[in-house]
Design an enzyme around this catalytic site. Structure first.
Site, short mmCIF file in Angstrom:
data_model
loop_
_atom_site.label_atom_id
_atom_site.label_comp_id
_atom_site.label_asym_id
_atom_site.label_seq_id
_atom_site.Cartn_x
_atom_site.Cartn_y
_atom_site.Cartn_z
CE LYS A 110 -2.07 -1.19 3.84
NZ LYS A 110 -1.35 -2.45 4.14
NE ARG A 135 -4.57 -1.32 9.59
CZ ARG A 135 -3.51 -0.75 9.05
NH1 ARG A 135 -3.51 0.53 8.74
NH2 ARG A 135 -2.45 -1.46 8.82
NE ARG A 156 7.83 -2.48 6.27
CZ ARG A 156 6.51 -2.40 6.38
NH1 ARG A 156 5.81 -1.79 5.46
NH2 ARG A 156 5.89 -2.95 7.39
NE ARG A 180 6.27 -0.28 10.03
CZ ARG A 180 5.19 -0.28 9.26
NH1 ARG A 180 5.22 0.36 8.10
NH2 ARG A 180 4.09 -0.90 9.62
NE ARG A 210 2.07 -4.79 11.05
CZ ARG A 210 3.11 -4.66 10.24
NH1 ARG A 210 4.28 -5.19 10.55
NH2 ARG A 210 2.98 -4.00 9.12
P1 AP5 Z 1 4.90 -1.58 1.79
O1 AP5 Z 1 4.62 -0.75 0.60
O2 AP5 Z 1 5.63 -0.95 2.95
O3 AP5 Z 1 3.57 -2.33 2.29
P2 AP5 Z 1 2.33 -1.79 3.13
O4 AP5 Z 1 1.13 -2.48 2.62
O5 AP5 Z 1 2.32 -0.29 3.14
O6 AP5 Z 1 2.74 -2.39 4.53
P3 AP5 Z 1 2.58 -1.82 6.00
O7 AP5 Z 1 3.25 -2.87 6.88
O8 AP5 Z 1 3.09 -0.41 6.14
O9 AP5 Z 1 1.08 -1.84 6.20
P4 AP5 Z 1 0.34 -2.01 7.49
O10 AP5 Z 1 -1.02 -1.86 6.98
O11 AP5 Z 1 0.58 -3.21 8.32
O12 AP5 Z 1 1.00 -0.89 8.42
P5 AP5 Z 1 0.67 0.64 8.71
O13 AP5 Z 1 1.92 1.38 8.67
O14 AP5 Z 1 -0.47 1.09 7.83
O15 AP5 Z 1 5.74 -2.87 1.29
C1 AP5 Z 1 6.25 -3.82 2.21
C2 AP5 Z 1 7.65 -4.26 1.74
O16 AP5 Z 1 7.55 -4.97 0.50
C3 AP5 Z 1 8.62 -3.10 1.47
O17 AP5 Z 1 9.90 -3.48 1.87
C4 AP5 Z 1 8.55 -2.89 -0.07
O18 AP5 Z 1 9.77 -2.41 -0.58
C5 AP5 Z 1 8.27 -4.30 -0.54
N1 AP5 Z 1 7.38 -4.33 -1.72
C6 AP5 Z 1 6.29 -3.55 -1.95
N2 AP5 Z 1 5.69 -3.90 -3.11
C7 AP5 Z 1 6.42 -4.95 -3.62
C8 AP5 Z 1 6.29 -5.76 -4.77
N3 AP5 Z 1 5.31 -5.55 -5.66
N4 AP5 Z 1 7.19 -6.75 -4.96
C9 AP5 Z 1 8.20 -6.96 -4.05
N5 AP5 Z 1 8.36 -6.21 -2.94
C10 AP5 Z 1 7.49 -5.23 -2.72
O19 AP5 Z 1 0.10 0.56 10.19
C11 AP5 Z 1 0.95 0.26 11.28
C12 AP5 Z 1 0.14 0.20 12.57
O20 AP5 Z 1 -0.51 1.47 12.81
C13 AP5 Z 1 -1.00 -0.81 12.59
O21 AP5 Z 1 -0.56 -2.12 12.94
C14 AP5 Z 1 -1.92 -0.20 13.67
O22 AP5 Z 1 -1.45 -0.44 14.96
C15 AP5 Z 1 -1.82 1.28 13.38
N6 AP5 Z 1 -2.84 1.77 12.44
C16 AP5 Z 1 -2.63 2.31 11.21
N7 AP5 Z 1 -3.80 2.64 10.63
C17 AP5 Z 1 -4.78 2.31 11.52
C18 AP5 Z 1 -6.20 2.39 11.48
N8 AP5 Z 1 -6.85 2.90 10.45
N9 AP5 Z 1 -6.89 1.94 12.57
C19 AP5 Z 1 -6.24 1.43 13.63
N10 AP5 Z 1 -4.89 1.31 13.73
C20 AP5 Z 1 -4.17 1.76 12.67
#
Ligand code: AP5
Length: 226
Positions: A16, A91, A130, A163, A174
Site C-alpha cells: 500500500k 481498517r 523491509r 520497524r 498484525r
Molecule cells: P509496503 O509498501 O511498505 O507495504 P504496506 O502495505 O504499506 O505495509 P505496512 O506494513 O506499512 O502496512 P500495514 O497496513 O501493516 O502498516 P501501517 O503502517 O499502515 O511494502 C512492504 C515491503 O515490501 C517493502 O519493503 C517494499 O519495498 C516491498 N514491496 C512492496 N511492493 C512490492 C512488490 N510488488 N514486490 C516486491 N516487494 C514489494 O500501520 C501500522 C500500525 O498502525 C497498525 O498495525 C496499527 O497499529 C496502526 N494503524 C494504522 N492505521 C490504523 C487504522 N486505520 N486503525 C487502527 N490502527 C491503525
C-alpha cells in the site's frame, strides 16, 4: 474525472505504501497514511502518539476514535477538495462507516477502494526484508528494492531501520488483526460497488501499471455517463 477519492486496502506488506507513493507522484493528490501519521505522532510524543504506541507495538489496531479523528480533519481540509489517497484507513467497519458519514456530510463520494492482493508467504518475505527511512518513512526492501548504499535512504540520506512492528511475532498479530477486523471491508466496498482488485504479487512497477489502468477505465466510464 471530477474528483478522485481513493482507498488503498490490503494486508500488511501488500505494498500500500509503495503504491501510495507512486500514485501520489502521478496524481498530485494529498496522501494520508494512518500508519505514517501515527508513527510520526509517537516520535513527536504527542497525545495521539502516546495513545497509539502501545497498540502499535503489539501489532494491534489503535482505537477507532483516535484514527477517525485523525483522518476526518484531513479529508475536510481544502487541500483534499480535488481528491485524496487513503492508505491504512479505514481498517474496521466502524471506520468505514465514519468515513462514509463524513463524505456524505461534505456531499462527496469515495471513487474506489483498491484491494492489493498478495499471498501470505510473500507478505512475510516482504515484511521481513523491509527497511524504512528513519526520517521520512521512505520504504526499501533488502532483496526486492535495495537502496543504492546499504542502510542509507536514497531520498534523504537518513539511516534505514527495521520497524518495531516488523518483528516476526508482531507480524503474526498484525495479520490476525487484518483477517478479523479489516478483511470484512472487502464485502463492505463490494456491496457499495466501488471495490477494485489488483494482483499485488508482481513487481512494484507492474502493480502500479495495473492501478493506472483501472483508474483510466474509471475515467472513461465516468465520461461515458456524462
Ligand atoms: P509496503 O509498501 O511498505 O507495504 P504496506 O502495505 O504499506 O505495509 P505496512 O506494513 O506499512 O502496512 P500495514 O497496513 O501493516 O502498516 P501501517 O503502517 O499502515 O511494502 C512492504 C515491503 O515490501 C517493502 O519493503 C517494499 O519495498 C516491498 N514491496 C512492496 N511492493 C512490492 C512488490 N510488488 N514486490 C516486491 N516487494 C514489494 O500501520 C501500522 C500500525 O498502525 C497498525 O498495525 C496499527 O497499529 C496502526 N494503524 C494504522 N492505521 C490504523 C487504522 N486505520 N486503525 C487502527 N490502527 C491503525
Amino acid at each position: 474525472m471530477s474528483e478522485l477519492n481513493l482507498i488503498l486496502l490490503g494486508p500488511p506488506g501488500s505494498g500500500k505504501g509503495t503504491q501510495g507513493e507512486a500514485l501520489q507522484e502521478d496524481l498530485r493528490l494529498p496522501y494520508y497514511a494512518t500508519g505514517d501519521i501515527l508513527r510520526a505522532a509517537v516520535k513527536d510524543g504527542t497525545q495521539i502518539g502516546k495513545q497509539a504506541k502501545e497498540y502499535m507495538d503489539r501489532g494491534e489496531l489503535v482505537p477507532d476514535e483516535v484514527t477517525i479523528g485523525v483522518i476526518g480533519e484531513r479529508v475536510e481540509n481544502p487541500d483534499a477538495s480535488d481528491g485524496f489517497i487513503l492508505d491504512g484507513f479505514p481498517r474496521t467497519v466502524p471506520q468505514a462507516e465514519a468515513l462514509e458519514d463524513e463524505m456524505n456530510k461534505l456531499g462527496r463520494k469515495m471513487t474506489a477502494a483498491i484491494l492489493i492482493e498478495v499471498p501470505q508467504d510473500e507478505i512475510i518475505r516482504r515484511l521481513g526484508g523491509r527497511r524504512t527511512c528513519e526520517q521520512e518513512g521512505h520504504v526499501f526492501h533488502v532483496e526486492f528494492d535495495p537502496p543504492n548504499q546499504e542502510g542509507v535512504c536514497d531520498v534523504d540520506g537518513s539511516p534505514l531501520i527495521v520497524r518495531d512492528d516488523d518483528k516476526p511475532e508482531v507480524i503474526e498479530k498484525r495479520l490476525e488483526q487484518y483477517r478479523t477486523k479489516t478483511a470484512p471491508l472487502v464485502d463492505y466496498y463490494e456491496d457499495r460497488g466501488i471495490l477494485q482488485k489488483v494482483n499485488g504479487d508482481e513487481a512494484p512497477d507492474d502493480v502500479a501499471d495495473h492501478i493506472r489502468g483501472l483508474l483510466a477505465t474509471l475515467r472513461r466510464e465516468e465520461e461515458m455517463e456524462m
